[in-house]
Design a protein around this motif. Structure first.
Motif, PDB file in Angstrom:
ATOM      1  N   GLN A   1       0.831  -1.200   0.000  1.00  0.00           N
ATOM      2  CA  GLN A   1       0.000   0.000   0.000  1.00  0.00           C
ATOM      3  C   GLN A   1       0.871   1.257   0.000  1.00  0.00           C
ATOM      4  O   GLN A   1       0.498   2.273  -0.593  1.00  0.00           O
ATOM      5  N   PHE A   2       2.023   1.200   0.652  1.00  0.00           N
ATOM      6  CA  PHE A   2       2.944   2.335   0.631  1.00  0.00           C
ATOM      7  C   PHE A   2       3.434   2.615  -0.792  1.00  0.00           C
ATOM      8  O   PHE A   2       3.483   3.765  -1.237  1.00  0.00           O
TER       9      PHE A   2
ATOM     10  N   ARG B   1       1.868   1.830  -3.529  1.00  0.00           N
ATOM     11  CA  ARG B   1       0.733   2.367  -4.287  1.00  0.00           C
ATOM     12  C   ARG B   1       0.473   3.825  -3.926  1.00  0.00           C
ATOM     13  O   ARG B   1       0.120   4.630  -4.782  1.00  0.00           O
ATOM     14  N   ALA B   2       0.636   4.161  -2.657  1.00  0.00           N
ATOM     15  CA  ALA B   2       0.401   5.535  -2.224  1.00  0.00           C
ATOM     16  C   ALA B   2       1.431   6.476  -2.844  1.00  0.00           C
ATOM     17  O   ALA B   2       1.097   7.607  -3.210  1.00  0.00           O
ATOM     18  N   GLN B   3       2.674   6.023  -2.963  1.00  0.00           N
ATOM     19  CA  GLN B   3       3.704   6.868  -3.565  1.00  0.00           C
ATOM     20  C   GLN B   3       3.459   7.088  -5.047  1.00  0.00           C
ATOM     21  O   GLN B   3       3.877   8.096  -5.600  1.00  0.00           O
TER      22      GLN B   3
ATOM     23  N   ASN C   1      -1.958   6.958  -5.528  1.00  0.00           N
ATOM     24  CA  ASN C   1      -3.247   6.481  -5.032  1.00  0.00           C
ATOM     25  C   ASN C   1      -3.446   7.038  -3.620  1.00  0.00           C
ATOM     26  O   ASN C   1      -2.828   6.586  -2.663  1.00  0.00           O
ATOM     27  N   ALA C   2      -4.350   7.999  -3.466  1.00  0.00           N
ATOM     28  CA  ALA C   2      -4.494   8.719  -2.197  1.00  0.00           C
ATOM     29  C   ALA C   2      -5.090   7.849  -1.100  1.00  0.00           C
ATOM     30  O   ALA C   2      -4.729   7.981   0.072  1.00  0.00           O
TER      31      ALA C   2
ATOM     32  N   SER D   1      -4.608   4.805  -0.520  1.00  0.00           N
ATOM     33  CA  SER D   1      -3.635   3.839  -0.017  1.00  0.00           C
ATOM     34  C   SER D   1      -2.855   4.362   1.174  1.00  0.00           C
ATOM     35  O   SER D   1      -2.277   3.569   1.921  1.00  0.00           O
ATOM     36  N   TRP D   2      -2.824   5.671   1.392  1.00  0.00           N
ATOM     37  CA  TRP D   2      -2.136   6.199   2.572  1.00  0.00           C
ATOM     38  C   TRP D   2      -2.802   5.690   3.847  1.00  0.00           C
ATOM     39  O   TRP D   2      -2.121   5.340   4.804  1.00  0.00           O
TER      40      TRP D   2
ATOM     41  N   TYR E   1      -4.609   2.867   4.167  1.00  0.00           N
ATOM     42  CA  TYR E   1      -4.349   1.432   4.273  1.00  0.00           C
ATOM     43  C   TYR E   1      -2.906   1.151   4.670  1.00  0.00           C
ATOM     44  O   TYR E   1      -2.618   0.154   5.326  1.00  0.00           O
ATOM     45  N   MET E   2      -2.000   2.038   4.259  1.00  0.00           N
ATOM     46  CA  MET E   2      -0.590   1.858   4.597  1.00  0.00           C
ATOM     47  C   MET E   2      -0.403   1.857   6.109  1.00  0.00           C
ATOM     48  O   MET E   2       0.425   1.128   6.648  1.00  0.00           O
TER      49      MET E   2
END
Length: 137
Positions: A30-31, A33-35, A38-39, A41-42, A44-45
């Protein structure tokens, strides 16, 4: 400590490790994906490591409970043996759980609402195709 290496406990240890590593791996995924933009995912990270910590907490708690249970067992056996010595010979003492038998209460015939409701249910049972609005009473 020997009791924590039975096949059931080994399976629990392996499950705890697999779940912890899996949750941390999903957090890392998820990290990444967030980078990449994908907002959502922060959130979920941060959530997946919490799940991993919860698995570790449950595993630790179960191990501690098993260790305490293993330590208190010999003391309980000694207490039971001492009480058995105190009993008079020839007297058997059994301890069991009380048995509760379900007893159907007699319906209160004085309650007119209950009588009317039971009549309504009997009529619905006698007329399976009827709707509740068809009740003549």
């Amino acid at each position: 400590m020997k009791g924590l290496w039975t096949p059931a406990w080994i399976a629990r240890h392996v499950l705890a490790v697999v779940l912890t590593v899996g949750c941390l791996g999903l957090g890392w995924w998820q990290f990444s994906r967030a980078q990449s933009g994908n907002a959502i995912s922060w959130g979920y990270m941060f959530e997946w490591p919490v799940f991993a910590a919860f698995v570790v907490f449950l595993w630790y708690r179960e191990v501690q409970l098993a260790r305490r249970k293993g330590q208190s067992a010999p003391a309980e056996e000694e207490a039971k043996e001492e009480e058995a010595k105190k009993e008079l010979p020839g007297t058997a003492v059994t301890v069991g759980r009380p048995v509760r038998v379900a007893v159907r209460a007699a319906p209160d015939a004085d309650d007119p609402e209950l009588v009317a409701y039971n009549d309504y249910l009997a009529w619905l049972n006698a007329h399976p195709g009827a709707r509740p609005g068809d009740y003549p009473g």
